[in-house]
Design a protein around this motif. Structure first.
Motif, PDB file in Angstrom:
ATOM      1  N   PHE A 172       0.850  -1.192   0.000  1.00  0.00           N
ATOM      2  CA  PHE A 172       0.000   0.000   0.000  1.00  0.00           C
ATOM      3  C   PHE A 172       0.887   1.244   0.000  1.00  0.00           C
ATOM      4  CE2 PHE A 172       0.921  -1.060   4.325  1.00  0.00           C
ATOM      5  CZ  PHE A 172       0.948   0.123   5.046  1.00  0.00           C
ATOM      6  N   PHE A 173       0.385   2.287  -0.651  1.00  0.00           N
ATOM      7  CA  PHE A 173       1.155   3.517  -0.754  1.00  0.00           C
ATOM      8  C   PHE A 173       0.228   4.644  -1.185  1.00  0.00           C
ATOM      9  CE2 PHE A 173       1.475   0.944  -4.556  1.00  0.00           C
ATOM     10  CZ  PHE A 173       1.253   1.808  -5.608  1.00  0.00           C
ATOM     11  N   TRP A 174       0.767   5.858  -1.181  1.00  0.00           N
ATOM     12  CA  TRP A 174      -0.024   7.034  -1.506  1.00  0.00           C
ATOM     13  C   TRP A 174       0.663   7.854  -2.589  1.00  0.00           C
ATOM     14  CZ3 TRP A 174       0.607   5.056   3.319  1.00  0.00           C
ATOM     15  CH2 TRP A 174      -0.557   4.699   4.008  1.00  0.00           C
ATOM     16  N   ILE A 175      -0.157   8.644  -3.284  1.00  0.00           N
ATOM     17  CA  ILE A 175       0.332   9.453  -4.400  1.00  0.00           C
ATOM     18  C   ILE A 175      -0.132  10.893  -4.233  1.00  0.00           C
ATOM     19  CG2 ILE A 175       0.143   9.855  -6.898  1.00  0.00           C
ATOM     20  CD1 ILE A 175      -0.345   6.798  -7.152  1.00  0.00           C
ATOM     21  N   GLN A 176       0.785  11.818  -4.452  1.00  0.00           N
ATOM     22  CA  GLN A 176       0.393  13.202  -4.702  1.00  0.00           C
ATOM     23  C   GLN A 176       0.346  13.375  -6.203  1.00  0.00           C
ATOM     24  OE1 GLN A 176       2.345  16.423  -2.586  1.00  0.00           O
ATOM     25  NE2 GLN A 176       2.154  17.780  -4.351  1.00  0.00           N
ATOM     26  N   SER A 177      -0.827  13.696  -6.713  1.00  0.00           N
ATOM     27  CA  SER A 177      -1.021  13.792  -8.151  1.00  0.00           C
ATOM     28  C   SER A 177      -0.684  15.192  -8.653  1.00  0.00           C
ATOM     29  CB  SER A 177      -2.476  13.457  -8.494  1.00  0.00           C
ATOM     30  OG  SER A 177      -2.714  13.596  -9.881  1.00  0.00           O
ATOM     31  N   LEU A 178      -0.335  15.265  -9.923  1.00  0.00           N
ATOM     32  CA  LEU A 178      -0.194  16.564 -10.569  1.00  0.00           C
ATOM     33  C   LEU A 178      -1.516  17.328 -10.571  1.00  0.00           C
ATOM     34  CD1 LEU A 178       1.930  15.468 -13.651  1.00  0.00           C
ATOM     35  CD2 LEU A 178       2.720  16.995 -11.832  1.00  0.00           C
ATOM     36  N   VAL A 179      -2.623  16.566 -10.548  1.00  0.00           N
ATOM     37  CA  VAL A 179      -3.963  17.154 -10.555  1.00  0.00           C
ATOM     38  C   VAL A 179      -4.637  16.804  -9.237  1.00  0.00           C
ATOM     39  CG1 VAL A 179      -6.206  17.207 -11.714  1.00  0.00           C
ATOM     40  CG2 VAL A 179      -4.103  17.048 -13.068  1.00  0.00           C
ATOM     41  N   ARG A 180      -4.822  17.799  -8.391  1.00  0.00           N
ATOM     42  CA  ARG A 180      -5.325  17.566  -7.037  1.00  0.00           C
ATOM     43  C   ARG A 180      -6.767  17.057  -7.023  1.00  0.00           C
ATOM     44  NH1 ARG A 180      -4.737  21.124  -1.957  1.00  0.00           N
ATOM     45  NH2 ARG A 180      -3.098  22.121  -3.167  1.00  0.00           N
ATOM     46  N   ASP A 181      -7.617  17.586  -7.896  1.00  0.00           N
ATOM     47  CA  ASP A 181      -9.047  17.317  -7.842  1.00  0.00           C
ATOM     48  C   ASP A 181      -9.389  15.971  -8.482  1.00  0.00           C
ATOM     49  OD1 ASP A 181     -11.861  18.619  -7.400  1.00  0.00           O
ATOM     50  OD2 ASP A 181     -11.910  17.805  -9.424  1.00  0.00           O
ATOM     51  N   ASP A 182     -10.132  15.140  -7.750  1.00  0.00           N
ATOM     52  CA  ASP A 182     -10.478  13.810  -8.250  1.00  0.00           C
ATOM     53  C   ASP A 182     -11.378  13.884  -9.476  1.00  0.00           C
ATOM     54  OD1 ASP A 182     -10.632  10.833  -7.928  1.00  0.00           O
ATOM     55  OD2 ASP A 182     -12.747  11.284  -7.583  1.00  0.00           O
ATOM     56  N   GLY A 183     -12.317  14.824  -9.496  1.00  0.00           N
ATOM     57  CA  GLY A 183     -13.194  14.961 -10.652  1.00  0.00           C
ATOM     58  C   GLY A 183     -12.438  15.369 -11.904  1.00  0.00           C
ATOM     59  N   GLN A 184     -11.461  16.233 -11.766  1.00  0.00           N
ATOM     60  CA  GLN A 184     -10.649  16.635 -12.911  1.00  0.00           C
ATOM     61  C   GLN A 184      -9.798  15.461 -13.406  1.00  0.00           C
ATOM     62  OE1 GLN A 184      -8.589  20.011 -11.273  1.00  0.00           O
ATOM     63  NE2 GLN A 184     -10.243  21.440 -11.753  1.00  0.00           N
TER      64      GLN A 184
END
Length: 225
Positions: A172-184
């Motif tokens: 298990f792990f976590w990601i900081q995405s380039l795009v913060r918003d899940d809907g986007q």
């Protein structure tokens, strides 16, 4: 957005992971959570200082790099080094929300946008142990074959059901995405998949180029680097 990505790890890689994890020295999983999480977390983990955790974590990251779908869905900016857990003998993790900010090192932090579970054995190996994710559409019960990955928003309330037979192994792990918003992120993934489908079907090249331009302009508008 709940995304299933099959076969991140091959059968040969899973067999090697299992061989090494079956011989591992496991620790209390509560060492990596705060007071609230410790109340509902009952499992085992490889210690953060474990050389095995570091070695297998590097193998997971290398496997992720081979998956175009992973990058299309997650658009990763930072990835917390993968951890490994084991549920057995009634082990469970009650409903919780993952921490919003996590430490990559003593000097660097990351925002948790996406939570990831990589299954390391098949659901037939154990009873219980289902990942339950609760969102505005209800509860989603997840159990996937060994080598498959599930991505879901870190803001989701989620739990792992008690394992009453056998053992459930996962990374298990976590990601900081380039795009913060899940809907986007969802809209970008859907557009990316549509462009790929139209390309395979030999659709008009001008239209595909136009759609590709819209995708990258939206990514440029929404991304944080």
């Amino acid at each position: 957005m709940l995304v299933h990505i099959p076969q991140i790890l091959s059968a040969e890689e899973i067999a090697e992971f299992r061989r090494r994890l079956d011989a591992a020295d496991w620790a209390d999983g509560r060492e990596t959570v705060g007071v609230q999480g410790a109340r509902v977390k009952h499992n085992e983990q490889l210690p953060d200082t474990s050389p095995l955790r570091a070695d297998l974590g590097r193998a997971v990251l290398a496997a992720l790099k081979r998956s175009p779908l992973f990058f299309a869905a997650a658009l990763p900016r930072k990835i917390l080094p993968p951890r490994f857990n084991r549920y057995a003998g009634g082990g469970e993790y009650g409903f919780h929300v993952d921490g919003g900010v996590m430490s990559l090192s003593e000097t660097e932090q990351m925002r948790s946008d996406i939570s990831c579970t990589l299954f390391l054995n098949d659901p037939d190996d154990y009873d219980g142990g289902r990942l339950v994710i609760s969102d505005t559409y209800g509860e989603h019960v997840v159990a996937r074959p060994a080598g498959d990955l599930i991505l879901y928003p870190s803001s989701s309330l989620h739990r792992v059901e008690p394992v009453t037979r056998g053992a459930r192994l996962a990374s298990f792990f976590w990601i900081q995405s380039l795009v913060r918003d899940d809907g986007q992120r969802r809209m970008l993934l859907e557009q990316d998949m549509a462009i790929q489908t139209l390309t395979r079907q030999g659709a008009d090249e001008g239209a595909i180029l136009q759609l590709t331009g819209v995708y990258h302009n939206l990514l440029r508008l929404w991304s944080e680097t």
